[in-house]
Design a protein around this motif. Structure first.
Motif, PDB file in Angstrom:
ATOM      1  N   LEU A 106       0.794  -1.225   0.000  1.00  0.00           N
ATOM      2  CA  LEU A 106       0.000   0.000   0.000  1.00  0.00           C
ATOM      3  C   LEU A 106       0.830   1.281   0.000  1.00  0.00           C
ATOM      4  N   PRO A 107       1.899   1.391   0.829  1.00  0.00           N
ATOM      5  CA  PRO A 107       2.674   2.647   0.822  1.00  0.00           C
ATOM      6  C   PRO A 107       3.306   2.985  -0.525  1.00  0.00           C
ATOM      7  N   LEU A 108       3.463   1.982  -1.406  1.00  0.00           N
ATOM      8  CA  LEU A 108       4.040   2.265  -2.718  1.00  0.00           C
ATOM      9  C   LEU A 108       3.145   3.197  -3.524  1.00  0.00           C
ATOM     10  N   LEU A 109       1.855   3.172  -3.246  1.00  0.00           N
ATOM     11  CA  LEU A 109       0.956   4.076  -3.942  1.00  0.00           C
ATOM     12  C   LEU A 109       1.212   5.522  -3.554  1.00  0.00           C
ATOM     13  N   VAL A 110       1.854   5.700  -2.397  1.00  0.00           N
ATOM     14  CA  VAL A 110       2.218   7.043  -1.950  1.00  0.00           C
ATOM     15  C   VAL A 110       3.586   7.422  -2.497  1.00  0.00           C
ATOM     16  N   THR A 111       4.553   6.499  -2.385  1.00  0.00           N
ATOM     17  CA  THR A 111       5.920   6.835  -2.768  1.00  0.00           C
ATOM     18  C   THR A 111       6.149   6.754  -4.274  1.00  0.00           C
ATOM     19  N   ARG A 112       5.571   5.735  -4.919  1.00  0.00           N
ATOM     20  CA  ARG A 112       5.774   5.570  -6.355  1.00  0.00           C
ATOM     21  C   ARG A 112       4.596   6.093  -7.166  1.00  0.00           C
ATOM     22  N   GLY A 113       3.406   5.991  -6.587  1.00  0.00           N
ATOM     23  CA  GLY A 113       2.216   6.423  -7.303  1.00  0.00           C
ATOM     24  C   GLY A 113       1.898   7.880  -7.093  1.00  0.00           C
ATOM     25  N   LYS A 114       2.666   8.540  -6.219  1.00  0.00           N
ATOM     26  CA  LYS A 114       2.507   9.968  -5.964  1.00  0.00           C
ATOM     27  C   LYS A 114       1.121  10.299  -5.408  1.00  0.00           C
ATOM     28  N   ALA A 115       0.558   9.355  -4.650  1.00  0.00           N
ATOM     29  CA  ALA A 115      -0.730   9.602  -4.006  1.00  0.00           C
ATOM     30  C   ALA A 115      -0.518  10.188  -2.628  1.00  0.00           C
ATOM     31  N   PRO A 116      -1.256  11.244  -2.268  1.00  0.00           N
ATOM     32  CA  PRO A 116      -1.091  11.819  -0.928  1.00  0.00           C
ATOM     33  C   PRO A 116      -1.695  10.949   0.156  1.00  0.00           C
ATOM     34  N   ALA A 117      -2.597  10.019  -0.211  1.00  0.00           N
ATOM     35  CA  ALA A 117      -3.230   9.164   0.792  1.00  0.00           C
ATOM     36  C   ALA A 117      -3.687   7.874   0.145  1.00  0.00           C
ATOM     37  N   ALA A 118      -3.719   6.800   0.920  1.00  0.00           N
ATOM     38  CA  ALA A 118      -4.205   5.519   0.444  1.00  0.00           C
ATOM     39  C   ALA A 118      -4.857   4.789   1.601  1.00  0.00           C
TER      40      ALA A 118
END
Length: 430
Positions: A36-48
């Motif tokens: 899940l945190p990859l969506l923040v670090t690689r996917g540039k999402a502010p929240a997941a």
């Protein structure tokens, strides 16, 4: 509705739902929590956000030939809600005070509106309506449900996941002998498909369901942003170059035509018929066909194109029977679990739905398979419409289902989707 994947330059929010059986108990730290945190670090999402659900399997199997919409009351689902990402300063200012432990480790919290329930939708709280019954825990409201406007009960546009619902209704009508998949379109919609490259007298309903009709995708011209009536959508498609009949080519036009067939056979719209046959029996309280209503039901967050345009308000007529549906994470989980468990279709029609021969293994009827690196094959569909991308995948028996969404047209890193599926469905080694 398919939109080419593009790099994401705008903030997005992601949520996932998983449904597992007792044969695969919920781990203390689910594998998807690590992805899940990859969506923040690689996917540039502010929240997941991640939501998983475990439901013990009944010792008495239901009759696969008849719908069994209600989960037995002795089966109590366990919910796990995880969160990754940083809230905006505005979110922090608006949220109740919370210590660092509650921001990272879900635990019981009165502010979340958590309620014990039986999985039949009967236990709710005002804060979490519609259906959110659970017996385990949920993350606190302060830094998860309010982060960038996301809530696990949010309504969102499900795009082409609508096709699974439409295909299910058509196959139910086939099971009732009200139509045959070998019927030519002309039999039900005389004169509709007539053009230089097409003749409705030779085009079957099976070809529409499997995307082997050769009909062009009308959204090639509209870019998925122009509302059209079904007849206008078909005329737009007939004006486009045809693809080769008999070869698989994904086209939203196919399911627009199927929506018209449903109306002809039943005397009711595809929306009304789907509500009567699927949404109401399964108690999908957050699922609807909005028609021309451009706003989303409450609660909902914001929706953005990959260019950053706010498209939260959108006329669903841009998609029609190919992608009009509005739903929630819990509802999509429940629908796909019921479908693949044989609760919506008799066994022969479910086998037809999962038969991919016509599409060279790429597509069945409103469902498609994906083989993961570990050898596991999951079944489901994705949905893409302006401001929303959704993906649902499930085991063949419906025992385990995962649904995730982002509040924009695409995920920035295309490798993240298969990584999430592998984290949920592939055996994890120590």
């Amino acid at each position: 509705m398919p939109i080419p994947r593009t790099l994401l330059a705008t903030p997005l929010v992601v949520a996932l739902v998983g449904l597992t059986s007792a044969s695969a108990p919920l781990a203390a730290t689910p594998a998807t929590d690590a992805t899940l945190p990859l969506l923040v670090t690689r996917g540039k999402a502010p929240a997941a956000a991640l939501l998983t659900r475990e439901v013990p399997r009944s010792t008495t199997e239901p009759d696969a030939s008849a719908p069994q919409p209600e989960q037995p009351r002795n089966q109590k689902p366990l919910w796990h809600f995880a969160h990754a990402g940083q809230p905006t300063p505005e979110d922090i200012a608006a949220a109740p005070a919370a210590d660092s432990a509650t921001a990272t480790s879900p635990r019981p919290d009165a502010r979340s509106g958590a309620r014990s329930g039986t999985g039949d939708g009967s236990a709710r709280s005002a804060a979490d309506s519609p259906e959110t019954s659970h017996t385990d825990y949920t993350a606190p409201d302060s830094l998860t449900l309010r982060t960038t406007g996301i809530r696990r009960t949010d309504h969102f546009r499900a795009g082409s996941i609508t096709k699974t619902f439409i295909a299910t209704v058509v196959l139910q009508l086939a099971a009732e002998h009200r139509l045959s998949l070998s019927d030519p379109v002309e039999r039900h919609l005389p004169g509709l498909i007539r053009g230089k490259d097409h003749d409705g007298r030779a085009l079957t309903l099976r070809a529409l369901l499997t995307h082997t009709s050769g009909l062009a995708d009308y959204t090639t011209g509209t870019k998925g942003l122009i509302p059209l009536t079904p007849t206008q959508a078909v005329r737009t498609a007939l004006a486009e170059p045809a693809t080769l009949p008999g070869r698989w080519s994904y086209s939203n036009t196919n399911y627009v035509v199927l929506g018209m067939v449903i109306r002809h056979i039943t005397g009711r719209s595809y929306a009304t018929e789907t509500e009567r046959r699927i949404i109401t029996p399964l108690r999908l309280s957050g699922t609807s066909f909005p028609g021309a209503r451009a706003t989303l039901p409450f609660p909902h967050g914001r929706s953005y194109t990959t260019e950053g345009q706010d498209v939260t308000v959108l006329n669903p007529r841009v998609a029609g029977a190919a992608g009009e549906l509005v739903s929630t994470l819990v509802d999509l989980d429940r629908f796909y679990a019921a479908l693949l468990a044989g609760r919506l279709l008799p066994a022969p029609q479910l086998r037809e739905m999962l038969n991919t021969r016509a599409a060279d293994g790429r597509y069945g009827m409103g469902l498609y398979p994906q083989k993961l690196p570990c050898g596991t094959t999951v079944w489901g569909h994705n949905g893409r419409i302006a401001g929303s991308y959704v993906r649902t995948a499930a085991t063949r028996d419906g025992d385990r289902v995962l649904t995730f969404r982002v509040n924009t047209d695409a995920i920035a890193d295309p490798d993240l989707e298969p990584a999430l599926l592998a984290a949920e469905f592939c055996p994890q080694t120590a």
